[in-house]
Design an enzyme around this catalytic site. Structure first.
Site, mmCIF file in Angstrom:
data_model
loop_
_atom_site.group_PDB
_atom_site.id
_atom_site.type_symbol
_atom_site.label_atom_id
_atom_site.label_comp_id
_atom_site.label_asym_id
_atom_site.label_seq_id
_atom_site.Cartn_x
_atom_site.Cartn_y
_atom_site.Cartn_z
ATOM 1 N N HIS A 111 -8.749 -7.683 -0.361
ATOM 2 C CA HIS A 111 -8.124 -8.972 0.718
ATOM 3 C C HIS A 111 -9.258 -9.754 1.827
ATOM 4 O O HIS A 111 -10.457 -8.977 1.198
ATOM 5 C CB HIS A 111 -8.068 -7.805 1.690
ATOM 6 C CG HIS A 111 -6.800 -7.161 2.041
ATOM 7 N ND1 HIS A 111 -6.520 -6.022 0.398
ATOM 8 C CD2 HIS A 111 -5.958 -6.138 2.481
ATOM 9 C CE1 HIS A 111 -5.491 -5.099 0.072
ATOM 10 N NE2 HIS A 111 -5.376 -5.556 1.112
ATOM 11 N N HIS A 157 0.810 -1.146 0.040
ATOM 12 C CA HIS A 157 0.116 0.103 -0.147
ATOM 13 C C HIS A 157 1.255 1.134 0.014
ATOM 14 O O HIS A 157 1.887 1.708 0.645
ATOM 15 C CB HIS A 157 -1.302 -0.132 1.222
ATOM 16 C CG HIS A 157 -1.548 -1.346 1.241
ATOM 17 N ND1 HIS A 157 -3.344 -1.228 0.886
ATOM 18 C CD2 HIS A 157 -1.734 -2.245 1.627
ATOM 19 C CE1 HIS A 157 -3.796 -2.380 0.839
ATOM 20 N NE2 HIS A 157 -2.791 -3.381 1.401
ATOM 21 N N GLU A 190 -7.749 -12.274 6.073
ATOM 22 C CA GLU A 190 -6.883 -12.066 7.200
ATOM 23 C C GLU A 190 -6.974 -11.945 8.273
ATOM 24 O O GLU A 190 -7.327 -13.159 9.141
ATOM 25 C CB GLU A 190 -6.581 -10.685 6.970
ATOM 26 C CG GLU A 190 -5.077 -10.435 7.927
ATOM 27 C CD GLU A 190 -5.025 -8.551 7.383
ATOM 28 O OE1 GLU A 190 -6.370 -7.811 6.484
ATOM 29 O OE2 GLU A 190 -3.744 -7.574 7.351
HETATM 30 ZN ZN LIG Z 1 -3.223 -4.932 2.945
#
Ligand SMILES: [Zn+2]
Length: 344
Positions: free
Chosen positions: A197, A18, A200
């Site tokens: 994403h 990022h 996670e």
């Molecule tokens: Zn990330």
């Protein structure tokens, strides 16, 4: 050669970084001074201290604190340019980078100007020092799916050599992937690469949803797939790449330490795993550090590390000729430098 130097020198490909978490401390220090300073930040080392996190709320607090110093388009462009220069010096030859144009509402800089600034920066960086960077704006789960189509519309005119996809970061549990199905279908129709994403903070169901509802080409993180045998089998058969970020997972508490991390298991089960640095400045880690973790902590062999490195090339959205050039460069490095790595 010392293993740390070896992984530093090795040509590397980064697929999950990022820009908003990869600024250089030198440049942020310049911005702090440009905007009147901060009584607690008198030097770069004070700034370094500011990025040692006590806990997750402190991490979030620091994230927004540093965003306050981005107030003009030139701040974004120069930050990205300096980041790419630093990454190039670490022998990162190619990257696909996320950025969040909608995270700076209070800065007075419009999302369109942020997109343009980053695009200009990657063009300048490639012309000046050869690093190739493609960009993936992140439409962010937490801002709600109601805005997602507007966001896609905003970036659509920029779909190009530099802006190639859309991403979906943020809170997996509160804002599940299926809410964004419509916008991902539309993005794909318009020619965007689609990534998200998942797996996670949330478990395997989040990865399933990213695959089934969003039809993503790669999964950001995806490490909690390890909890679901059927999903592991599916990922192995379909070879959907996982953008794994090991240091990030430890720092955010997804796993308590390296011995708990499933990267080696995923690799040995034949999944298409890559290693990445996520928010390198925020987490105080580099891509070379991630490879060092594979070698020192997870005990991967050098041929396995080379395999992971080539997985990143294979999983990238680069055209075939660029991929071949990257493979040639990497193979050349291994031929020239052999396997002569020492453990200290
Ligand atoms: Zn990330």
């Amino acid at each position: 050669m010392n293993y740390r130097d070896y992984f530093e020198k090795m040509p590397k490909v980064e697929l999950h970084l990022h820009l908003d978490g990869a600024f250089t401390l030198d440049f942020l220090f310049d911005l702090v001074r440009k905007y009147g300073g901060d009584p607690e930040i008198k030097s770069i080392s004070d700034l370094k201290q500011r990025f040692i996190f006590r806990d997750f709320p402190h991490f979030i607090d620091t994230w927004f604190w540093k965003n306050r110093f981005f107030r003009e388009p030139v701040d974004f462009e120069e930050s990205t340019y300096q980041t790419l220069l630093a990454l190039s010096r670490q022998n990162i030859i190619y990257l696909e980078a996320f950025f969040s144009p909608w995270d700076y509402q209070e800065s007075g800089v419009s999302p369109t100007d942020i997109v343009r600034a980053n695009r200009n920066a990657v063009r300048r960086a490639e012309a000046d020092f050869g690093i190739k960077c493609r960009l993936i704006p992140d439409i962010t789960r937490d801002h709600g799916h109601e805005h997602a189509l507007d966001r896609l519309n905003l970036i659509t005119p920029f779909l190009s050599e530099e802006i190639i996809g859309i991403g979906l970061g943020g809170s997996e549990q509160q804002f599940p992937a299926n809410l964004f199905k419509e916008v991902f279908v539309e993005a794909k129709n318009r020619g965007f690469h689609c990534v998200a994403h998942a797996g996670e903070a949330a478990g395997p169901e989040s990865v399933w949803s990213a695959i089934k509802d969003l039809d993503v080409e790669r999964i950001g993180h995806g490490v909690r797939a390890i909890e679901d045998r059927e999903l592991i089998e599916y990922l192995q058969i379909e070879q959907i790449p996982l953008e794994v970020c090991i240091v990030s997972n430890i720092k955010t508490g997804v796993f308590s330490d390296f011995s708990e991390h499933p990267f080696a298991k995923l690799l040995h089960k034949g999944l298409l795993v890559t290693v990445n640095s996520d928010d390198p400045t925020m987490f105080g880690s580099t891509l070379a550090d991630e490879y060092s973790v594979l070698y020192r902590e997870l005990k991967l062999t050098l041929p396995e590390i080379r395999h992971v490195q080539l997985n990143a090339v294979h999983s990238s959205f680069a055209p075939p000729d660029e991929k071949q050039a990257m493979r040639d460069l990497i193979n050349r490095f291994w031929i020239d430098n052999g396997m002569a790595v020492t453990d200290n």
